[in-house]
Structures are given as structure tokens and as C-alpha cells.
Write an enzyme that holds these catalytic residues in place. Sequence first.
Site, mmCIF file in Angstrom:
data_model
loop_
_atom_site.group_PDB
_atom_site.id
_atom_site.type_symbol
_atom_site.label_atom_id
_atom_site.label_comp_id
_atom_site.label_asym_id
_atom_site.label_seq_id
_atom_site.Cartn_x
_atom_site.Cartn_y
_atom_site.Cartn_z
ATOM 1 N N GLU A 41 -9.163 -9.723 3.756
ATOM 2 C CA GLU A 41 -9.508 -8.337 3.431
ATOM 3 C C GLU A 41 -10.820 -8.277 2.651
ATOM 4 O OE1 GLU A 41 -6.436 -6.010 1.529
ATOM 5 O OE2 GLU A 41 -7.774 -4.298 1.256
ATOM 6 N N SER A 91 0.839 -1.205 0.000
ATOM 7 C CA SER A 91 0.000 0.000 0.000
ATOM 8 C C SER A 91 0.873 1.254 0.000
ATOM 9 C CB SER A 91 -0.938 0.012 1.216
ATOM 10 O OG SER A 91 -0.207 -0.248 2.401
ATOM 11 N N GLU A 143 -0.272 -12.421 -1.786
ATOM 12 C CA GLU A 143 -1.714 -12.395 -2.032
ATOM 13 C C GLU A 143 -2.132 -13.622 -2.841
ATOM 14 O OE1 GLU A 143 -2.987 -8.697 -3.749
ATOM 15 O OE2 GLU A 143 -2.075 -7.498 -2.147
HETATM 16 O O1 KIV Z 1 -0.422 -3.399 1.645
HETATM 17 C C1 KIV Z 1 -1.138 -3.346 2.656
HETATM 18 O O2 KIV Z 1 -1.198 -2.339 3.350
HETATM 19 C C2 KIV Z 1 -1.913 -4.524 2.991
HETATM 20 C C3 KIV Z 1 -2.882 -4.395 4.125
HETATM 21 C C4 KIV Z 1 -4.041 -3.639 3.640
HETATM 22 C C5 KIV Z 1 -3.252 -5.702 4.674
HETATM 23 O O3 KIV Z 1 -1.791 -5.524 2.362
#
Ligand code: KIV
Length: 307
Positions: free
Chosen positions: A199, A64, A134
Site C-alpha cells: 500500500e 478500514s 500489517e
Molecule cells: O483495511 C483495509 O481496507 C485494507 C486495504 C486498504 C488493503 O487494509
Amino acid sequence: MSFTQIPGDTGSSPAATPFPKVTMPALAEMKRQGKPISALTAYDYATARLVDEAGIDLVLVGDSLAMVVLGHDNTLAVTVDEMLHHTRAVRRAVRRALVVADMPFGSYHGTAAEGVANAVRFLKEAGAEAVKIEGPRVDLVRALTEAEIPVVGHLGLTPQSVHRMGGYRVQARTADTVQQLKADALAIAGAGAGAIVLEGVPREAAAAITAELAIPTIGIGAGPDCDGQILVFHDLVNLTFAPPAKFVRRYGDAGALIRSAVEHYREDVEHRVFPSDEESYHLSAPVRQALDAKPDAVPGVRVLRKA
Ligand code: KIV
């Protein structure tokens, strides 16, 4: 260099924390004891240190960061080298929490051997203690586990699949897709994953999966029945410049705090109120007297006197 950072200062050092180090087996033990697991993302030294000193159990260097730190529209663009750079900064800050690094898009989508080689870099070069991947990649989870690399799975709304999903949508809304999600979770747990992020799935689905698994689930937009919760740090403190998603609770307004601090600083500079005399360095009295007595002692140097 920041003068507030004094080398050797251990005043509020995380090393002094009374808490024991969080490990992957410790997360499983927390689940067995019914102790909720707190998790947050962090991407740099300062925030990671605050997060760790606040007692958060798991710090995720999430991909993220592509969006909240680097300003991309989605998480796909961030590279292994960029993720390593941020993981190193977080590693330097964190003493107690488990440090998990996100494997970025493209770094584990080829052969298992390529995925393992990239994952090794996160442990060897950046000090991560686990990697997160993922999707239900059971063979890769097994290969990573065999290579002694602890794995956190990530199922449900997987942001790296944004184009396949056609946007960021809540997943597992039908009986069939809930069953599939449960089967995927059991499969990656069976292959050796130490925890699974769920998620963007309905509360009921997350609760059912959490009840079936021996390893902890960590929810984000998955309701309160998971074994733990994770949020993006920038969402928590309002540094995202966008309305929050339904599952986000804002615990502070760092955006407002920083904006106000910066505006006040600019005004003080413009009005010559900053820095004050107290915030300035001064010559000693004898040196001032010497300069006052012989203003032209050094050829070419003009001494400015206060009016
Ligand atoms: O990249 C991220 O911040 C995540 C979280 C939302 C679990 O994968």
C-alpha cells in the site's frame, strides 16, 4: 424482515456460480499464470454478495470498516469482536472468493501466542480463510503458518502505524527504504505469507518487489505492476464523503443514487403518493361485502368505508 428476501430463493445464488472456489494456493497459481487478481473490501452481507457474484477473487473484511462503516477517524479503534461480527456477515454471503479478515490494531502486537489465539478466532468463529496483518512481523507470520492459518502480509503504508508515520504518507521513496521494503517482503514470504498487500508505495518499488517474490503482491496505491489490485469498496462507489485519494478510481456513484432514492421516498411519503393502492393489501370481495352488510357486527369495531 425484508419481503424481497424469500427464504430458499436461489435465483441468483452464488452457489450456482460456474467459477471454482478461490483458495490461497489458487492465488499463487494465478501469479504463475500471469492472471491479475481482483480484490475488494466488503463488510456486510449485501455488498459482499454483490462483490462475490461480480467475480472478485479476494474479499477482505478490512479494518478500514472502522472508518467507512463505523465513522472513526482512523482504523485503530475497531475491536476483534467488531471485526468478527462483520466477518461472519461477509462469510454468509461469499461462495467463490477467498475471504480474508484483517486483524485489528492491538490483536497481534503482543506475543506471537496471543496473535495466533486471536487469529484462530477469525477462522473458527467467523469462517475466514486467511488473516491479514500489517508490518514485517516475520516471527508472527511463521507462528501463524505453523498453526495452519494462511497469512496475507501488508507492507508500505500501514494505516495502523498512522501515529508512528505521522499521517498517511507514501512510503519507500528512497533507495534505502526500497531495499528495506524488499527485504521485509522477502522475509515474510519466507516465513510463509501467501500474499502481500503493498500500500502507498512508488510504482517502481512495487514492480521490483513483485518481480522478486514467488507469492502474489496485491497493490493499493502501488501502481499497475502488482499481481493484483485491491480497493476499499466505499471508495469504488463514492460512499466516503471525502475527495478520493490519487489512487482511487470511482466506478459508480452509490452516494448520489442512495441520496436521490431516499429524497424521492421522503417526498412521496410527504405528498401521500406512497404507498399506492397497488402497493396495499386488500380484503377479498366476500369479506368486504360481509363487512359492508353488517358494519356493526363486531361490537366496538368501526368499519371505515371509502367515500
Ligand atoms: O483495511 C483495509 O481496507 C485494507 C486495504 C486498504 C488493503 O487494509
